[in-house]
Design a protein around this motif. Structure first.
Motif, PDB file in Angstrom:
ATOM      1  N   VAL A 151       7.175  -1.911  -4.835  1.00 36.57           N
ATOM      2  CA  VAL A 151       7.902  -3.070  -5.345  1.00 36.57           C
ATOM      3  C   VAL A 151       8.181  -2.816  -6.822  1.00 36.57           C
ATOM      4  N   GLU A 152       9.205  -3.456  -7.326  1.00 36.00           N
ATOM      5  CA  GLU A 152       9.514  -3.341  -8.750  1.00 36.00           C
ATOM      6  C   GLU A 152       9.413  -4.721  -9.371  1.00 36.00           C
ATOM      7  N   ILE A 153       8.592  -4.814 -10.401  1.00 35.27           N
ATOM      8  CA  ILE A 153       8.386  -6.071 -11.126  1.00 35.27           C
ATOM      9  C   ILE A 153       8.705  -5.813 -12.588  1.00 35.27           C
ATOM     10  N   GLU A 154       9.720  -6.489 -13.070  1.00 29.94           N
ATOM     11  CA  GLU A 154      10.091  -6.392 -14.482  1.00 29.94           C
ATOM     12  C   GLU A 154      10.245  -4.937 -14.931  1.00 29.94           C
ATOM     13  N   GLY A 155      10.876  -4.124 -14.098  1.00 32.53           N
ATOM     14  CA  GLY A 155      11.139  -2.733 -14.440  1.00 32.53           C
ATOM     15  C   GLY A 155       9.979  -1.789 -14.220  1.00 32.53           C
ATOM     16  N   ARG A 156       8.869  -2.292 -13.695  1.00 38.81           N
ATOM     17  CA  ARG A 156       7.689  -1.461 -13.462  1.00 38.81           C
ATOM     18  C   ARG A 156       7.491  -1.299 -11.962  1.00 38.81           C
ATOM     19  N   GLU A 157       7.380  -0.058 -11.483  1.00 41.08           N
ATOM     20  CA  GLU A 157       7.137   0.187 -10.062  1.00 41.08           C
ATOM     21  C   GLU A 157       5.650   0.069  -9.765  1.00 41.08           C
ATOM     22  N   LEU A 158       5.353  -0.719  -8.731  1.00 38.90           N
ATOM     23  CA  LEU A 158       3.976  -0.899  -8.289  1.00 38.90           C
ATOM     24  C   LEU A 158       3.843  -0.446  -6.844  1.00 38.90           C
ATOM     25  N   ALA A 159       2.647  -0.003  -6.480  1.00 39.56           N
ATOM     26  CA  ALA A 159       2.340   0.382  -5.105  1.00 39.56           C
ATOM     27  C   ALA A 159       1.341  -0.613  -4.539  1.00 39.56           C
ATOM     28  N   LEU A 173      -1.476  -0.844  -7.546  1.00 37.76           N
ATOM     29  CA  LEU A 173      -1.587   0.196  -8.568  1.00 37.76           C
ATOM     30  C   LEU A 173      -0.203   0.490  -9.125  1.00 37.76           C
ATOM     31  N   ASP A 174      -0.160   1.122 -10.288  1.00 34.77           N
ATOM     32  CA  ASP A 174       1.098   1.698 -10.737  1.00 34.77           C
ATOM     33  C   ASP A 174       1.528   2.715  -9.686  1.00 34.77           C
ATOM     34  N   ASN A 175       2.818   2.845  -9.482  1.00 32.29           N
ATOM     35  CA  ASN A 175       3.314   3.731  -8.434  1.00 32.29           C
ATOM     36  C   ASN A 175       3.548   5.150  -8.928  1.00 32.29           C
ATOM     37  N   HIS A 219      -0.862  12.839 -12.339  1.00 33.56           N
ATOM     38  CA  HIS A 219      -0.605  14.273 -12.441  1.00 33.56           C
ATOM     39  C   HIS A 219       0.865  14.543 -12.771  1.00 33.56           C
ATOM     40  N   LYS A 220       1.769  14.301 -11.834  1.00 36.18           N
ATOM     41  CA  LYS A 220       3.190  14.585 -12.041  1.00 36.18           C
ATOM     42  C   LYS A 220       4.086  13.395 -11.733  1.00 36.18           C
ATOM     43  N   GLY A 221       3.468  12.221 -11.631  1.00 38.66           N
ATOM     44  CA  GLY A 221       4.259  11.002 -11.413  1.00 38.66           C
ATOM     45  C   GLY A 221       4.714  10.790  -9.985  1.00 38.66           C
ATOM     46  N   GLY A 222       4.049  11.427  -9.028  1.00 42.22           N
ATOM     47  CA  GLY A 222       4.417  11.247  -7.617  1.00 42.22           C
ATOM     48  C   GLY A 222       4.296   9.792  -7.187  1.00 42.22           C
ATOM     49  N   PRO A 223       5.132   9.379  -6.221  1.00 41.81           N
ATOM     50  CA  PRO A 223       5.141   7.981  -5.772  1.00 41.81           C
ATOM     51  C   PRO A 223       3.955   7.675  -4.856  1.00 41.81           C
ATOM     52  N   LEU A 224       2.936   7.035  -5.395  1.00 42.78           N
ATOM     53  CA  LEU A 224       1.723   6.775  -4.614  1.00 42.78           C
ATOM     54  C   LEU A 224       1.991   5.904  -3.394  1.00 42.78           C
ATOM     55  N   SER A 225       3.005   5.053  -3.458  1.00 38.78           N
ATOM     56  CA  SER A 225       3.321   4.192  -2.302  1.00 38.78           C
ATOM     57  C   SER A 225       3.721   5.031  -1.079  1.00 38.78           C
ATOM     58  N   GLU A 226       4.069   6.291  -1.282  1.00 38.50           N
ATOM     59  CA  GLU A 226       4.431   7.175  -0.170  1.00 38.50           C
ATOM     60  C   GLU A 226       3.286   8.098   0.213  1.00 38.50           C
ATOM     61  N   GLY A 227       2.123   7.907  -0.412  1.00 35.66           N
ATOM     62  CA  GLY A 227       0.980   8.767  -0.160  1.00 35.66           C
ATOM     63  C   GLY A 227       0.251   8.421   1.122  1.00 35.66           C
ATOM     64  N   ILE A 228      -0.655   9.310   1.480  1.00 37.08           N
ATOM     65  CA  ILE A 228      -1.493   9.101   2.665  1.00 37.08           C
ATOM     66  C   ILE A 228      -2.726   8.323   2.249  1.00 37.08           C
ATOM     67  N   ASP A 246       0.943 -15.261   0.822  1.00 33.60           N
ATOM     68  CA  ASP A 246       1.641 -14.814  -0.379  1.00 33.60           C
ATOM     69  C   ASP A 246       0.712 -13.991  -1.277  1.00 33.60           C
ATOM     70  N   ILE A 247       1.235 -12.857  -1.754  1.00 30.10           N
ATOM     71  CA  ILE A 247       0.468 -11.954  -2.608  1.00 30.10           C
ATOM     72  C   ILE A 247       1.045 -12.013  -4.020  1.00 30.10           C
ATOM     73  N   TYR A 248       0.150 -12.193  -4.982  1.00 26.70           N
ATOM     74  CA  TYR A 248       0.549 -12.271  -6.392  1.00 26.70           C
ATOM     75  C   TYR A 248      -0.173 -11.182  -7.173  1.00 26.70           C
ATOM     76  N   VAL A 249       0.476 -10.712  -8.217  1.00 27.33           N
ATOM     77  CA  VAL A 249      -0.140  -9.762  -9.134  1.00 27.33           C
ATOM     78  C   VAL A 249      -0.134 -10.399 -10.523  1.00 27.33           C
ATOM     79  N   PHE A 250      -1.160 -10.098 -11.286  1.00 25.19           N
ATOM     80  CA  PHE A 250      -1.209 -10.540 -12.682  1.00 25.19           C
ATOM     81  C   PHE A 250      -0.747  -9.369 -13.533  1.00 25.19           C
ATOM     82  N   ILE A 251       0.381  -9.556 -14.183  1.00 27.92           N
ATOM     83  CA  ILE A 251       0.979  -8.445 -14.918  1.00 27.92           C
ATOM     84  C   ILE A 251       1.357  -8.865 -16.323  1.00 27.92           C
TER      85      ILE A 251
END
Length: 107
Positions: A26-34, A46-48, A52-61, A102-107
């Motif tokens: 998801v993207e919240i205020e320009g920040r990608e989250l997983a 988590l940050d997405n 290490h190299k900025g890989g997209p954790l949301s696509e991880g195993i 509903d899921i909320y994040v504190f950012i």
């Protein structure tokens, strides 16, 4: 541990959009989250970007409380955001609140 202290509460998703073992970006205020639904029904956010190299954790195993970066298999603890094993680095973790479905994040 790289926890982001509570800030503004922002809606990020509905529980029925998540599946155990799969991440969601998801993207919240320009920040990608997983987002990850755990087997016990809890949600981790988590940050997405792998430290290490900025890989997209949301696509991880996902395995238990860990997600493996899809680029270079770095193992990241979803509870602390810390890289595991001999790898070093942290990913920001966010405070989560679930109200009904509903899921909320504190950012």
């Amino acid at each position: 541990m790289a926890f982001v202290e509570a800030g503004r509460k922002v809606f990020v998703a509905n529980r029925n959009e998540l599946a155990v073992g799969l991440g969601k970006k998801v993207e919240i205020e320009g920040r990608e989250l997983a987002l990850f639904m755990q087997e016990d029904g809890s949600v981790r956010i988590l940050d997405n970007k792998c430290p290490h190299k900025g890989g997209p954790l949301s696509e991880g195993i996902v395995s238990g409380n860990y997600v493996y970066c899809p680029l270079h298999d770095w193992k990241i603890c979803m509870k602390t955001g810390s890289a595991q094993g001999g790898d070093q680095g942290n990913v920001a973790c966010f405070t989560v609140e679930v109200e009904g479905d509903d899921i909320y994040v504190f950012i």
